[in-house]
Design an enzyme around this catalytic site. Structure first.
Site, PDB file in Angstrom:
ATOM      1  N   TYR A 187       0.851  -1.193   0.000  1.00 49.14           N
ATOM      2  CA  TYR A 187       0.000   0.000   0.000  1.00 49.14           C
ATOM      3  C   TYR A 187       0.880   1.233   0.000  1.00 49.14           C
ATOM      4  O   TYR A 187       1.731   1.403   0.887  1.00 49.14           O
ATOM      5  CB  TYR A 187      -0.905   0.015   1.237  1.00 49.14           C
ATOM      6  CG  TYR A 187      -1.872   1.188   1.225  1.00 49.14           C
ATOM      7  CD1 TYR A 187      -2.832   1.299   0.221  1.00 49.14           C
ATOM      8  CD2 TYR A 187      -1.827   2.176   2.199  1.00 49.14           C
ATOM      9  CE1 TYR A 187      -3.717   2.379   0.182  1.00 49.14           C
ATOM     10  CE2 TYR A 187      -2.710   3.254   2.174  1.00 49.14           C
ATOM     11  CZ  TYR A 187      -3.654   3.351   1.165  1.00 49.14           C
ATOM     12  OH  TYR A 187      -4.523   4.411   1.137  1.00 49.14           O
ATOM     13  N   ASP A 282       9.249   3.515   1.204  1.00 48.61           N
ATOM     14  CA  ASP A 282       8.038   4.100   1.770  1.00 48.61           C
ATOM     15  C   ASP A 282       8.068   3.797   3.262  1.00 48.61           C
ATOM     16  O   ASP A 282       7.721   2.699   3.701  1.00 48.61           O
ATOM     17  CB  ASP A 282       6.804   3.496   1.094  1.00 48.61           C
ATOM     18  CG  ASP A 282       5.508   4.072   1.651  1.00 48.61           C
ATOM     19  OD1 ASP A 282       5.544   4.682   2.747  1.00 48.61           O
ATOM     20  OD2 ASP A 282       4.463   3.914   1.006  1.00 48.61           O
ATOM     21  N   LYS A 310       2.496   9.669   8.814  1.00 47.00           N
ATOM     22  CA  LYS A 310       2.186   9.259  10.188  1.00 47.00           C
ATOM     23  C   LYS A 310       3.080   9.880  11.261  1.00 47.00           C
ATOM     24  O   LYS A 310       2.835  10.987  11.724  1.00 47.00           O
ATOM     25  CB  LYS A 310       2.205   7.729  10.268  1.00 47.00           C
ATOM     26  CG  LYS A 310       1.216   7.097   9.271  1.00 47.00           C
ATOM     27  CD  LYS A 310       1.021   5.643   9.492  1.00 47.00           C
ATOM     28  CE  LYS A 310       0.304   4.961   8.342  1.00 47.00           C
ATOM     29  NZ  LYS A 310      -1.123   4.852   8.435  1.00 47.00           N
TER      30      LYS A 310
HETATM   31  C1  LIG Z   1       3.139   2.267   3.693  1.00 50.77           C
HETATM   32  C2  LIG Z   1       2.140   3.368   3.472  1.00 50.77           C
HETATM   33  N1  LIG Z   1       2.351   4.264   2.503  1.00 50.77           N
HETATM   34  C3  LIG Z   1       1.509   5.288   2.282  1.00 50.77           C
HETATM   35  C4  LIG Z   1       0.380   5.440   3.045  1.00 50.77           C
HETATM   36  C5  LIG Z   1      -0.557   6.581   2.764  1.00 50.77           C
HETATM   37  O1  LIG Z   1      -0.444   7.537   3.756  1.00 50.77           O
HETATM   38  P1  LIG Z   1      -1.650   8.549   4.045  1.00 50.77           P
HETATM   39  O2  LIG Z   1      -2.768   7.735   4.638  1.00 50.77           O
HETATM   40  O3  LIG Z   1      -1.088   9.552   4.995  1.00 50.77           O
HETATM   41  O4  LIG Z   1      -2.026   9.157   2.747  1.00 50.77           O
HETATM   42  C6  LIG Z   1       0.108   4.540   4.075  1.00 50.77           C
HETATM   43  C7  LIG Z   1      -1.092   4.693   4.909  1.00 50.77           C
HETATM   44  O5  LIG Z   1      -1.459   3.861   5.699  1.00 50.77           O
HETATM   45  C8  LIG Z   1       1.010   3.466   4.295  1.00 50.77           C
HETATM   46  O6  LIG Z   1       0.788   2.547   5.242  1.00 50.77           O
END
Ligand SMILES: Cc1ncc(COP(=O)(O)O)c(C=O)c1O
Length: 483
Positions: A187, A282, A310
């Site tokens: 994700y 990420d 986060k």
């Molecule tokens: C690994 C990862 N990347 C990107 C995101 C997206 O972040 P946001 O919810 O702040 O848009 C998330 C959200 O849970 C995530 O777990």
């Protein structure tokens, strides 16, 4: 002995984890016994009247009655009124142990007072936003650079999703190549190009409703941990103008639900170097949760770009940012200092004083208290306790953790994939429903998890909190069919 710096005390034996997960998915599901599930569902009817009434109203104005993907919909979403440390209280006054922790950002525990006080101070002097530069932007960037030296420059944004978009744009602008390779099931937010191979590996555009084919035309996925498949894609892409970047969640897709072998990231780094692609970590979840050096510090692998979210604002709004090699990040320069080949990004509320002060003091507090390691110890205690319960009852369920990221697989739905499309088609729905039921059963017993299969621990999870949680888990896990 030097103090432990990272949340992971012992890296999971991924060969063993996958063998156990395979065993789980090969078996029929073991949901909670029907009469017991009815008791759990009665909890919502009898003890959550105000949540239910609020949700009935919300259904009229808010699609599905809930705005957040991680919120439970089954049997209906609970309205939360108060958060403190390890606990949440709902609108009916019921107390829960909070293993959602807002989806990851609050390693210090919810609503941590020393950070809140700084935020209130900022609100009283400057307010949340001016649109102009504030000293805390610099302080936060300096702190991140100190913790993660690979972040030579940092640009703050509003969310993880935006920051992934920005990282991809910078990688393309810098390399002048188009293809982006991700791991199936990972994700990376919900931008047009990243809703691809979402949740379940091999599913490509399955969830790409409303996204034109062109938007995902340069996105590719490979099966988790398959370095051979990655290499094949990198070779193939040479014929298509090359790969701009490979993007990974460094503990594995879906925050390590499918964990990577310890040396996976290092090997991806080598492949990126061989093929001239940038490596994007990420670290939206792992950034600062695994330790202040992030997953890159833990694994000792240097990405070209790192995506933040986060924890970067300690749970306060507008959590996002992208950092890394100066020559790449300079593509974002606004105003003076640009390279003349600007990759356009923006955001009215990005890098506002509220988010920056919150992030700065949250990270400083995490350093002062060693919160990532304390949260990791809580994760270890929870994992060990759950394993003991599973073993005692001879259940096929699987528990493992990467420090404060704890995975408890009971339905195995997240482990289905397109290697076996018939099984996927047959079992996706019942396994997904079992997961919803498990989540609802935990919640009826005072435990909030992430979607019924993941738990984030925090510094607030003392031994007493974890032991109380384990007692509650024992109640649910010992009420499944076949016992
Ligand atoms: C690994 C990862 N990347 C990107 C995101 C997206 O972040 P946001 O919810 O702040 O848009 C998330 C959200 O849970 C995530 O777990």
């Amino acid at each position: 002995m030097t103090e432990q710096q990272y949340a992971i005390s012992k890296y999971p034996d991924t060969v063993e984890v996958y063998a156990r997960l395979k065993n789980l998915v090969d078996q029929p599901i073991r949901p909670v016994r029907r009469e017991r599930m009815q008791e759990y569902l009665n909890y919502y009817e009898t003890k959550c009247a105000r949540s239910k009434a609020l949700n009935d109203e919300a259904q009229k104005l808010i699609p599905g009655g809930v705005q957040h993907n991680l919120a439970f919909n089954y049997p209906f979403p609970i309205a939360i009124e108060k958060a403190d440390g390890a606990y949440l209280w709902d609108a009916d006054g019921n107390r829960y142990i909070d293993f959602l922790q807002a989806g990851g950002p609050t390693v210090l525990g919810s609503n941590y007072a020393p950070v809140r006080d700084r935020v209130i101070e900022m609100l009283q002097t400057c307010g949340p936003v001016t649109g102009l530069f504030h000293e805390y932007e610099l302080k936060l960037a300096q702190l991140i650079h100190r913790f993660m030296p690979s972040v030579e420059m940092f640009r703050m944004l509003g969310s993880g999703t935006e920051s992934v978009m920005a990282a991809i744009r910078a990688a393309r602008a810098f390399t002048k190549k188009k293809k982006i390779i991700k791991v199936g099931g990972a994700y990376h937010g919900w931008s047009d190009s990243m809703v691809f191979g979402l949740h379940l590996p091999g599913t490509g555009r399955l969830e790409a409703k409303g996204i034109p084919i062109g938007a995902t035309a340069n996105t590719q996925e490979f099966f988790p941990n398959s370095l051979g498949a990655l290499k094949a894609k990198l070779i193939f892409n040479l014929l298509l103008g090359g790969t701009a970047a490979v993007i990974v969640e460094p503990v594995g897709p879906e925050s390590g639900t499918r964990p990577v072998p310890y040396d996976f990231n290092r090997k991806v780094r080598e492949l990126c170097d061989e093929f001239g692609a940038l490596l994007i970590f990420d670290e939206v979840v792992t950034g600062f949760r695994l330790g202040l050096g992030g997953a890159q510090g833990y694994f000792g692998v240097k990405p070209d770009l790192t995506v933040f979210g986060k924890c970067v604002t300690g749970g306060y709004p507008m959590a996002g940012g992208v950092g890394g090699r100066a020559d790449v990040i300079l593509r974002f320069a606004a105003g003076i200092g640009g390279t003349g080949e600007r990759a356009y990004i923006g955001g009215t509320l990005s890098a506002n004083p509220l988010s920056c002060v919150a992030g700065y003091y949250a990270l400083l507090e995490m350093e002062r208290t060693n919160a990532p390691v304390l949260a990791g110890k809580a994760g270890d205690r929870l994992t060990l306790g759950l394993k003991a319960i599973i073993d005692k009852h001879g259940l096929p369920f699987v528990v493992f953790n990467q420090g404060s990221i704890v995975h408890l697989e009971t339905s195995g739905v997240m482990l289905l994939d397109l290697h076996n499309p018939l099984k996927l088609a047959r079992e996706l729905k019942p396994r997904k429903h079992m997961l919803e039921e498990m989540g609802a059963a935990y919640m009826a017993n005072g435990l909030i998890t992430l979607a019924g299969s993941r738990m984030y621990t925090s510094m607030a999870d003392t031994d007493a909190v974890i032991d109380e949680a384990l007692e509650k888990f024992e109640g649910v896990l010992s009420s499944v069919e076949g016992l």
